[in-house]
Design a protein around this motif. Sequence first.
Motif: not given
Length: 245
Positions: A90, A93, A108, A112, A140, A163, A195, A200-201
């Motif tokens: 990710l 943040i 990132v 990715n 995503s 991301y 989602y 990860f989240n």
Amino acid sequence: MKIVLITGANRSIGLETVKQLSKKGLFVYLGTRDLAKGEEVVKKLHEKGFQNIQAIQIDVTNAESALEAKNIIKKEKGKLDILINNAGILGDIPQDPSTTSVKNIQKVFDTNFFGVITVTQTFLELLKKSDSPRISNITSGLGSLTLHSDPTWKYYAIKAVSYVSSKTALNAFTVTLAHELKELPFKVNSIDPGYTATDFNHHSGPGSVESAARFIIKHTLLDENGPTGKFFSNDIEDESEESPW
């Protein structure tokens, strides 16, 4: 028996995909940066009755690591039928586009985007030895520029620049690679598992890892008439399950 490599597979969606493919009778290489941790995961899976799973060390940000993994699979199996580029991060943040550092964005992208390209290019030799090679790039819904331009989209407010940009770039790689390989029996697609509640989240997603893995497998185990160069999303409420780019 089909041979599969899944990167970033020692936990969450990647691990669940390993388990479900094992149950379907495929041989799965569980890709992990830390081989010891990966082998411990595989040991526990074997104790639970899962078969045909082997840990393999691969750091997608390290070309030498990818090459070593490729040489192991080449020696042991001689080919690769399915590559699932699942490893992803990710990033730090928040990711506001006006303040996020280039260093953060590059970090990132290294995993990715550039990591996917590194692994894919490294394994193309073995994939071309398969009668039905498949490449699934795990993306995503946040990579869709069309949806990001729609104020009515439920995730419209999420504009994490590192991301989001990395997944949009990944989708572009999918399109261009699928086009290059279109005369060969390859199927190359971007797959958004939706989602999903994972580490990860912080387990904030509404979806389950079981559903996410089933979706990835559905759009990976395609027959010769299956699509290529498409973007499928588990969050699209449409029979086609296709997301706009």
